[in-house]
Write a protein that holds these residues in place. Structure first.
Motif, mmCIF file in Angstrom:
data_model
loop_
_atom_site.group_PDB
_atom_site.id
_atom_site.type_symbol
_atom_site.label_atom_id
_atom_site.label_comp_id
_atom_site.label_asym_id
_atom_site.label_seq_id
_atom_site.Cartn_x
_atom_site.Cartn_y
_atom_site.Cartn_z
ATOM 1 N N PRO A 7 86.439 -34.525 38.049
ATOM 2 C CA PRO A 7 87.688 -34.004 38.611
ATOM 3 C C PRO A 7 88.915 -34.324 37.756
ATOM 4 O O PRO A 7 89.817 -33.496 37.632
ATOM 5 N N SER A 8 88.952 -35.519 37.158
ATOM 6 C CA SER A 8 90.127 -35.868 36.341
ATOM 7 C C SER A 8 90.244 -34.951 35.128
ATOM 8 O O SER A 8 91.349 -34.535 34.765
ATOM 9 N N GLU A 9 89.117 -34.607 34.503
ATOM 10 C CA GLU A 9 89.142 -33.690 33.361
ATOM 11 C C GLU A 9 89.557 -32.286 33.800
ATOM 12 O O GLU A 9 90.348 -31.627 33.128
ATOM 13 N N LEU A 10 89.015 -31.857 34.925
ATOM 14 C CA LEU A 10 89.374 -30.535 35.437
ATOM 15 C C LEU A 10 90.857 -30.479 35.797
ATOM 16 O O LEU A 10 91.516 -29.462 35.594
ATOM 17 N N SER A 11 91.375 -31.570 36.326
ATOM 18 C CA SER A 11 92.786 -31.627 36.671
ATOM 19 C C SER A 11 93.662 -31.508 35.430
ATOM 20 O O SER A 11 94.680 -30.806 35.436
ATOM 21 N N GLU A 12 93.270 -32.167 34.347
ATOM 22 C CA GLU A 12 94.012 -32.060 33.083
ATOM 23 C C GLU A 12 93.978 -30.630 32.540
ATOM 24 O O GLU A 12 94.994 -30.114 32.074
ATOM 25 N N ASN B 246 93.563 -27.950 34.299
ATOM 26 C CA ASN B 246 94.371 -27.144 35.212
ATOM 27 C C ASN B 246 95.858 -27.289 34.881
ATOM 28 O O ASN B 246 96.603 -26.306 34.911
ATOM 29 N N LEU B 247 96.269 -28.493 34.548
ATOM 30 C CA LEU B 247 97.652 -28.730 34.161
ATOM 31 C C LEU B 247 97.990 -27.964 32.880
ATOM 32 O O LEU B 247 99.054 -27.336 32.782
ATOM 33 N N ASP B 248 97.093 -28.003 31.908
ATOM 34 C CA ASP B 248 97.302 -27.253 30.659
ATOM 35 C C ASP B 248 97.394 -25.753 30.936
ATOM 36 O O ASP B 248 98.247 -25.057 30.357
ATOM 37 N N MET B 249 96.524 -25.257 31.801
ATOM 38 C CA MET B 249 96.549 -23.830 32.117
ATOM 39 C C MET B 249 97.838 -23.460 32.844
ATOM 40 O O MET B 249 98.387 -22.376 32.623
ATOM 41 N N SER B 250 98.339 -24.349 33.683
ATOM 42 C CA SER B 250 99.605 -24.087 34.378
ATOM 43 C C SER B 250 100.760 -23.985 33.390
ATOM 44 O O SER B 250 101.629 -23.119 33.533
ATOM 45 N N ALA B 251 100.755 -24.859 32.395
ATOM 46 C CA ALA B 251 101.801 -24.796 31.364
ATOM 47 C C ALA B 251 101.686 -23.496 30.569
ATOM 48 O O ALA B 251 102.707 -22.858 30.268
ATOM 49 N N GLU B 252 100.481 -23.100 30.249
ATOM 50 C CA GLU B 252 100.260 -21.834 29.524
ATOM 51 C C GLU B 252 100.705 -20.657 30.379
ATOM 52 O O GLU B 252 101.310 -19.699 29.878
ATOM 53 N N TYR B 253 100.439 -20.710 31.672
ATOM 54 C CA TYR B 253 100.840 -19.664 32.602
ATOM 55 C C TYR B 253 102.363 -19.523 32.608
ATOM 56 O O TYR B 253 102.898 -18.409 32.559
ATOM 57 N N SER C 12 89.691 -21.351 40.398
ATOM 58 C CA SER C 12 88.306 -21.844 40.397
ATOM 59 C C SER C 12 88.238 -23.321 40.033
ATOM 60 O O SER C 12 87.407 -24.054 40.578
ATOM 61 N N SER C 13 89.118 -23.776 39.143
ATOM 62 C CA SER C 13 89.094 -25.206 38.798
ATOM 63 C C SER C 13 89.558 -26.049 39.982
ATOM 64 O O SER C 13 88.998 -27.128 40.235
ATOM 65 N N ARG C 14 90.539 -25.575 40.739
ATOM 66 C CA ARG C 14 90.973 -26.315 41.940
ATOM 67 C C ARG C 14 89.851 -26.357 42.979
ATOM 68 O O ARG C 14 89.628 -27.384 43.628
ATOM 69 N N THR C 15 89.132 -25.252 43.124
ATOM 70 C CA THR C 15 87.994 -25.227 44.044
ATOM 71 C C THR C 15 86.929 -26.215 43.605
ATOM 72 O O THR C 15 86.384 -26.967 44.425
ATOM 73 N N ARG C 16 86.640 -26.240 42.319
ATOM 74 C CA ARG C 16 85.631 -27.160 41.787
ATOM 75 C C ARG C 16 86.052 -28.613 41.984
ATOM 76 O O ARG C 16 85.222 -29.460 42.329
#
Length: 108
Positions: free
Chosen positions: A16-21, A23-30, A92-96
């Motif tokens: 989860p910690s890796e997925l959270s990181e 997700n944060l990167d994808m949010s910045a890209e978004y 999907s990453s938040r769901t995972r």
């Protein structure tokens, strides 16, 4: 980072910690891509009016098709699709993350 790299990272990471990181990167890209789209949309009315009222275009639909052929129009379409893909991957990453958190507490 491009969509393929994010996709591969999501497939490879199981914590989860890796997925959270990620997700944060994808949010910045978004946010970055949204800013680019905003800049294009600010220019669109002036260019679109020039196309529509040039005298050779008889409908709004035809003007929109000509806009889509311009470099800005192509960028707009590409950005919208990239944003949609990023949104799906973030969801999907938040769901995972939720599933993995539930598994850690033996709730699944």
């Amino acid at each position: 980072m491009n969509l393929g790299e994010y996709r591969n990272k999501l497939k490879d990471n199981k914590f989860p910690s890796e997925l959270s990181e990620i997700n944060l990167d994808m949010s910045a890209e978004y946010a970055y891509l949204t800013e680019q789209l905003i800049n294009i949309l600010r220019k669109k009315p002036a260019i679109w009016d020039g196309i529509r009222y040039s005298g050779t275009v008889k409908s709004d639909t035809a003007a929109e098709r000509l806009w889509e052929k311009t470099p800005e129009g192509l960028d707009e379409m590409a950005l919208r699709l990239e944003l949609k893909a990023l949104d799906k991957m973030m969801t999907s990453s938040r769901t995972r993350i939720g599933v993995l958190s539930g598994e850690a507490r033996n709730q699944f």
